[in-house]
Design a protein around this motif. Structure first.
Motif, PDB file in Angstrom:
ATOM      1  N   TYR A 259       0.915  -1.117  -0.100  1.00 57.78           N
ATOM      2  CA  TYR A 259       0.184  -0.021   0.008  1.00 57.78           C
ATOM      3  C   TYR A 259       0.644   1.192   0.120  1.00 57.78           C
ATOM      4  O   TYR A 259       1.901   1.199   0.470  1.00 57.78           O
ATOM      5  N   PRO A 260       0.402   2.404  -0.697  1.00 60.60           N
ATOM      6  CA  PRO A 260       1.000   3.645  -0.381  1.00 60.60           C
ATOM      7  C   PRO A 260       1.450   4.010   0.893  1.00 60.60           C
ATOM      8  O   PRO A 260       1.058   3.686   1.855  1.00 60.60           O
ATOM      9  N   ARG A 261       2.621   4.745   1.223  1.00 61.63           N
ATOM     10  CA  ARG A 261       3.103   4.968   2.553  1.00 61.63           C
ATOM     11  C   ARG A 261       2.101   5.932   3.164  1.00 61.63           C
ATOM     12  O   ARG A 261       1.831   5.995   4.437  1.00 61.63           O
ATOM     13  N   GLU A 262       1.251   6.806   2.378  1.00 60.41           N
ATOM     14  CA  GLU A 262       0.155   7.631   3.388  1.00 60.41           C
ATOM     15  C   GLU A 262      -0.982   6.610   3.799  1.00 60.41           C
ATOM     16  O   GLU A 262      -1.396   7.013   4.835  1.00 60.41           O
TER      17      GLU A 262
ATOM     18  N   LEU B  24       8.555   3.223  14.693  1.00 63.05           N
ATOM     19  CA  LEU B  24       9.609   2.701  15.739  1.00 63.05           C
ATOM     20  C   LEU B  24       8.990   3.602  17.130  1.00 63.05           C
ATOM     21  O   LEU B  24       8.900   2.878  18.142  1.00 63.05           O
ATOM     22  N   ASP B  25       8.625   4.960  16.670  1.00 65.51           N
ATOM     23  CA  ASP B  25       7.902   5.843  17.874  1.00 65.51           C
ATOM     24  C   ASP B  25       6.509   5.171  18.349  1.00 65.51           C
ATOM     25  O   ASP B  25       6.249   5.143  19.533  1.00 65.51           O
TER      26      ASP B  25
ATOM     27  N   ALA C 187      11.597   7.900   6.801  1.00 62.58           N
ATOM     28  CA  ALA C 187      10.778   8.729   8.026  1.00 62.58           C
ATOM     29  C   ALA C 187       9.743   8.006   8.391  1.00 62.58           C
ATOM     30  O   ALA C 187       9.415   8.211   9.695  1.00 62.58           O
ATOM     31  N   LEU C 188       9.189   7.161   7.811  1.00 58.68           N
ATOM     32  CA  LEU C 188       7.943   6.461   8.101  1.00 58.68           C
ATOM     33  C   LEU C 188       8.638   5.294   8.839  1.00 58.68           C
ATOM     34  O   LEU C 188       7.609   4.908  10.075  1.00 58.68           O
ATOM     35  N   ARG C 189       9.521   4.800   8.772  1.00 57.50           N
ATOM     36  CA  ARG C 189      10.153   3.798   9.758  1.00 57.50           C
ATOM     37  C   ARG C 189      10.241   4.253  11.091  1.00 57.50           C
ATOM     38  O   ARG C 189      10.060   3.630  12.098  1.00 57.50           O
TER      39      ARG C 189
ATOM     40  N   GLY D   6       6.764  -6.085  12.572  1.00 57.43           N
ATOM     41  CA  GLY D   6       7.181  -6.240  11.150  1.00 57.43           C
ATOM     42  C   GLY D   6       7.723  -5.280  10.396  1.00 57.43           C
ATOM     43  O   GLY D   6       8.547  -5.301   9.659  1.00 57.43           O
ATOM     44  N   LEU D   7       6.864  -4.014  10.563  1.00 57.63           N
ATOM     45  CA  LEU D   7       7.336  -2.899   9.808  1.00 57.63           C
ATOM     46  C   LEU D   7       8.640  -2.115   9.959  1.00 57.63           C
ATOM     47  O   LEU D   7       9.128  -1.666   9.303  1.00 57.63           O
ATOM     48  N   SER D   8       8.923  -2.257  11.260  1.00 61.14           N
ATOM     49  CA  SER D   8      10.030  -1.716  11.544  1.00 61.14           C
ATOM     50  C   SER D   8      11.232  -2.286  11.226  1.00 61.14           C
ATOM     51  O   SER D   8      12.256  -1.829  10.654  1.00 61.14           O
ATOM     52  N   VAL D   9      11.245  -3.608  10.912  1.00 59.86           N
ATOM     53  CA  VAL D   9      12.521  -4.399  10.299  1.00 59.86           C
ATOM     54  C   VAL D   9      12.269  -4.849   8.829  1.00 59.86           C
ATOM     55  O   VAL D   9      13.000  -5.384   8.119  1.00 59.86           O
ATOM     56  N   SER D  10      11.057  -4.044   8.236  1.00 59.89           N
ATOM     57  CA  SER D  10      10.757  -4.365   6.770  1.00 59.89           C
ATOM     58  C   SER D  10      11.795  -3.632   5.790  1.00 59.89           C
ATOM     59  O   SER D  10      12.352  -2.657   6.191  1.00 59.89           O
TER      60      SER D  10
END
Length: 591
Positions: free
Chosen positions: A65-68, A139-140, A133-135, A120-124
């Protein structure tokens, strides 16, 4: 019969009719994702939007999916879960027949799924360039869940899950670790639970995987894990960077370093905590607990089968980054003695930490000088860490209580090495022997030995010109160094390198007179090389320059006495080179 045939025709007619096409699904837009989030936050009636928003957070290779979309869904879910977390049951709690209990248990399961998606997203590896920036946002959000996910307390299970996935990830470990260092490792409780997570990870996953399978691919992946663990451990700042009287900054201090009973008793008495945030013990108690977790994490790591590059890196920095912060540094004695017994460069690297344990923490190691004597080989003079080794060697031989045979063995071994080492090594050897002779006057007989020193029996058994020193002997008692002399040092008087031949002259002084002599700083020569010697020579101011002069101008480069049987003719003789060669050959034949 007619009825059956009519039914058949009717069925055939229905089957021959074309099927109605289903309406294609509408393509989703960012406004649709926002609308789902607004509905979820507005009322429980839209609780079914929760799994729809979670679908945007599942990183799969086929659907992206798009990052937005991911960012909007992430923010909506965080806003939904944060106020509900203090009222949700634990992950292992079983629901009752009460509908509200069933609802809260279901929401808790979705929160666990939300955390799994964040990890899963943090280590993707789907984030590249601007998407990094999305990573950071992921993480936050994950760290906020760690902060409040356990009824307002630090959720160690979520944090362990994140640390485990970060260490097991191949490509994204450095990126995540840099974010942790820059934003979260300043908090004392983050560091505290990082040590706990690493120790748990080593005991549960790394050791079991290394013991169960021994294939080449498994060994390679295991070494990568060990490197990642060491990378994380080396990036955690030490506790002592903060002063003992300063207040430690915490991410979530509830129940991390204090017992719940102590906190409740303080609340009953109505005493407010003086420290910021919560009831936190004194910095000395925090330091004690941190040292315990630090020690357990490092000792678990050092018990692993370390790759040779990690092994060397650990030994180089162990005395600076690990020993000062251990609860009991003496627990490293087994690791360091094993490393010191390996020999070669590993022993040289382990000597620094072993020396600290012996001099500052009371470690007794009887074989120190035997192993140290075995390390004196020509290769150590070109090793990368030779400077520290020679300084420690000088420190180990500093005690005036050393027996004469031991000091003589080291002096003789070093002088024998002076015959084969580079000029920089010769300077170090002269400095070490200079200090040995000054500290131990009983071995000054090695510098100038008279014949009457030996007994009559010894003189009869010793042949003239034979060195009694046994260079290959490993037992320092049997080297016969006291019956030898430092004749090798005398040969350095005629060394081709001027700094070496000049420095040897310092040994001509009477070093037994301590008031008129001083020790030589070995560190000034320990890191020398051809380049350093050359730089010092060109900076040196020469008072006298050797000159060559002749009473008569020479007519040839070589005199005839240098080449008997040959004659040299100048160009003034009008003879061809062929005639000269013929004449020379004839002269040689006549001789």
């Amino acid at each position: 019969m007619d009825q059956q045939s009519s039914k058949k025709r009717k069925n055939n007619k229905q089957s021959s009719e074309p099927k109605k096409k289903t309406k294609p699904q509408k393509q989703q837009t960012l406004s649709d994702v926002k609308h789902l989030g607004e509905q979820l936050l507005s009322s429980k009636a839209y609780i079914n939007n929760l799994p729809l928003l979670l679908n945007y957070l599942h990183p799969t290779p086929t659907t992206s999916y798009p990052r937005e979309f991911v960012l909007e869904s992430l923010l909506s879910l965080q806003s939904f879960f944060t106020p509900l977390l203090p009222h949700l049951p634990s992950s292992n709690a079983k629901p009752t027949e009460d509908p509200e209990s069933i609802y809260r248990t279901w929401v808790r399961s979705k929160f666990d799924e939300f955390v799994t998606c964040l990890v899963g997203l943090s280590v993707s590896s789907m984030f590249h360039g601007e998407d990094e920036a999305l990573r950071e946002v992921v993480l936050d959000t994950l760290m906020e869940c760690v902060k409040v996910g356990n009824v307002g307390k630090f959720h160690s299970h979520i944090y362990y899950k994140f640390i485990k996935n970060m260490i097991f990830s191949v490509e994204e470990a450095d990126t995540l670790l840099n974010l942790l260092v820059s934003k979260y490792f300043k908090y004392i409780d983050i560091r505290y639970f990082t040590y706990i997570s690493i120790e748990k990870l080593i005991s549960k996953d790394v050791k079991e995987s290394s013991d169960s399978e021994k294939e080449s691919t498994t060994r390679a992946s295991g070494q990568l894990l060990i490197r990642n663990i060491h990378h994380v451990l080396s990036k955690i700042p030490p506790l002592e960077q903060l002063g003992e009287n300063s207040e430690y900054e915490m991410w979530n201090a509830s129940g991390v370093f204090t017992k719940e009973s102590e906190t409740e008793s303080k609340k009953v008495k109505g005493k407010e905590a003086k420290k910021s945030g919560n009831d936190v013990p004194s910095p000395s108690k925090i330091s004690k607990k941190m040292k315990m977790k630090f020690s357990k994490a490092w000792m678990s790591f050092l018990a692993l089968p370390l790759p040779i590059d990690v092994y060397k890196e650990v030994l180089v920095t162990l005395h600076q980054t690990v020993i000062p912060y251990l609860s009991s540094p003496i627990m490293l004695c087994d690791f360091l003695t094993r490393s010191y017994d390996i020999g070669g460069v590993i022993s040289v690297m382990a000597l620094s930490s072993l020396f600290i344990l012996m001099t500052e923490h009371g470690l007794e190691y009887p074989n120190l000088y035997v192993k140290l004597y075995a390390l004196l080989e020509p290769s150590v003079f070109i090793a990368k860490h030779r400077a520290k080794f020679f300084e420690l060697l000088d420190s180990c031989l500093k005690s005036p209580l050393l027996p004469a045979y031991l000091a003589a063995s080291f002096a003789k071994k070093l002088s024998r090495l002076a015959l084969t080492v580079p000029p920089s090594g010769g300077l170090v050897i002269v400095a070490l022997i200079h200090n040995l002779l000054r500290r131990h006057p009983s071995i000054n007989c090695l510098v100038h030995k008279e014949d009457n020193v030996e007994t009559a029996k010894d003189v009869a058994s010793i042949k003239s010109g034979i060195d009694q020193f046994k260079n290959d002997e490993t037992d320092l008692l049997k080297t016969n160094a006291m019956r030898s002399s430092l004749w090798e040092i005398d040969t350095l008087r005629h060394h081709y390198c001027p700094p070496v031949s000049r420095f040897v002259l310092s040994l001509e002084n009477d070093l037994t007179v301590r008031s008129k002599t001083t020790e030589v700083a070995v560190k000034d020569f320990s890191s020398g090389s051809y380049a350093t010697i050359f730089r010092e020579e060109i900076r040196r101011r020469v008072k006298q320059v050797p000159l060559a002069f002749y009473k008569a101008i020479p007519t040839s480069l070589f005199s005839e006495s240098d080449f008997s049987g040959w004659t040299f003719h100048s160009d003034n003789n009008n003879k061809s080179s062929e005639e000269i060669d013929t004449k020379n050959s004839a002269e040689r034949q006549s001789e």
